[in-house]
Design a protein around this motif. Structure first.
Motif, PDB file in Angstrom:
ATOM      1  N   ASP A  81       0.487  -1.261  -0.252  1.00  0.00           N
ATOM      2  CA  ASP A  81       0.031   0.185   0.045  1.00  0.00           C
ATOM      3  C   ASP A  81       1.039   1.169   0.076  1.00  0.00           C
ATOM      4  N   ASN A  82       2.648   1.250   0.103  1.00  0.00           N
ATOM      5  CA  ASN A  82       2.668   2.343   0.173  1.00  0.00           C
ATOM      6  C   ASN A  82       3.197   2.274  -1.862  1.00  0.00           C
ATOM      7  N   CYS A  83       2.278   1.806  -2.703  1.00  0.00           N
ATOM      8  CA  CYS A  83       2.880   2.495  -3.509  1.00  0.00           C
ATOM      9  C   CYS A  83       2.197   3.412  -4.549  1.00  0.00           C
ATOM     10  N   GLU A  84       2.955   4.196  -5.225  1.00  0.00           N
ATOM     11  CA  GLU A  84       2.472   5.027  -6.040  1.00  0.00           C
ATOM     12  C   GLU A  84       1.194   4.857  -6.331  1.00  0.00           C
ATOM     13  N   PRO A  85       0.280   6.071  -6.250  1.00  0.00           N
ATOM     14  CA  PRO A  85      -1.020   5.830  -7.244  1.00  0.00           C
ATOM     15  C   PRO A  85      -1.152   5.597  -8.414  1.00  0.00           C
ATOM     16  N   MET A  86      -1.211   4.215  -8.606  1.00  0.00           N
ATOM     17  CA  MET A  86      -1.297   4.214 -10.364  1.00  0.00           C
ATOM     18  C   MET A  86      -2.943   3.646 -10.946  1.00  0.00           C
ATOM     19  N   GLY A 100       7.295  -1.352   5.113  1.00  0.00           N
ATOM     20  CA  GLY A 100       7.835  -0.051   4.586  1.00  0.00           C
ATOM     21  C   GLY A 100       9.264  -0.123   4.011  1.00  0.00           C
ATOM     22  N   LEU A 101       9.144  -0.795   2.987  1.00  0.00           N
ATOM     23  CA  LEU A 101      10.502  -1.277   2.225  1.00  0.00           C
ATOM     24  C   LEU A 101      10.316  -1.501   0.612  1.00  0.00           C
TER      25      LEU A 101
END
Length: 278
Positions: A81-86, A100-101
């Motif tokens: 869920d820390n991916c860039e919105p795409m 967190g990585l």
């Protein structure tokens, strides 16, 4: 002048080290090759090292991997869920906020595991980095040789299972390529220079994956009578033709996947705008 009284080397030994046993001739020279045999393993080591350095940097960067409609093959599918919105490419938030990585570390294990255990790449880095052996007709410097029968090299036998994981990864990259026929507003009917880069990469990834020795065995390796399985026999022949070019496809796809990622990095970082072809 030889007198016949000089001490003779013990059976199975010779100066220069390397793998020596009782079945080998006791030749003083380390090898008898006079060509530049070291060029091939040196070039292989340099090429693989360059890719390792580049992919490690990009995998841990956790930035500049998405610019509509392109998503880097190193980060697709994005599973955290820390991916860039795409809205381009699969984005499945399977891993929660505890991850967190870089999200690339969740997916790269599969294509890299497939390549690491690949029959060709084994030969490449065994020779390039371990000198085991460094080249044909050149004895390796190691005193012992156990092949792939001990840990950790015995794990090379899981290559066929990485093949099963590599196929859906190639399918996802194909889906990503289809989505590049859109513009930055996600409207269909457009194509940029990046589309051609992704198309080339997808074709080479599929060609390398299907040319795999495991694929050839799965298609027709267990058949006892080809005449009873004409369809699988034709597939086996087709995969066999690809397999004959496995080394070329391994390098071409390695370069293409790095090129596709670097292209996304350039446009995502603002180095230049993606030229639109139509």
């Amino acid at each position: 002048m030889a007198t016949g009284t000089e001490p003779q080397p013990k059976s199975g030994t010779a100066p220069g080290g390397g793998v020596r046993d009782g079945t080998r001739a006791a030749i003083a020279a380390a090898h008898l090759r006079t060509d530049r045999w070291w060029l091939a393993p040196a070039a292989t080591a340099a090429g693989l090292l360059a890719f390792v350095v580049y992919s490690t940097w990009r995998a841990f960067a956790n930035a500049d991997y998405y610019q509509a409609p392109y998503v880097s093959p190193f980060y697709s599918p994005c599973l955290a869920d820390n991916c860039e919105p795409m809205r381009s490419g699969p984005n499945w938030e399977i891993f929660g906020s505890w991850w967190g990585l870089s999200p690339a570390l969740l997916i790269l294990i599969f294509p890299l595991g497939f390549r690491l255990t690949c029959y060709y790449y084994r030969k490449a880095y065994y020779r390039g980095f371990w000198a085991s052996p460094p080249a044909c007709a050149v004895a390796e410097p190691h005193k012992k040789y156990s092949g792939e029968t001990r840990f950790p090299l015995v794990l090379q036998n899981i290559h066929r299972y990485f093949f099963y994981a590599a196929v859906p990864v190639a399918g996802i990259l194909t889906y990503d390529t289809v989505l590049t026929f859109r513009d930055e507003h996600y409207e269909w009917g457009h194509m940029g220079l990046g589309t051609l880069v992704f198309l080339l990469n997808t074709v080479l990834i599929w060609a390398y994956t299907l040319s795999c020795h495991s694929c050839r065995h799965i298609v027709g390796g267990k058949l006892k009578h080809f005449s009873k399985h004409p369809v699988r026999y034709r597939m086996w022949q087709w995969v066999g033709k690809l397999n004959a070019r496995h080394m070329l496809l391994a390098w071409a796809s390695l370069v293409s996947v790095a090129l596709a990622d670097f292209y996304v990095y350039l446009i995502a970082s603002g180095a230049f705008d993606d030229p639109r072809l139509f």
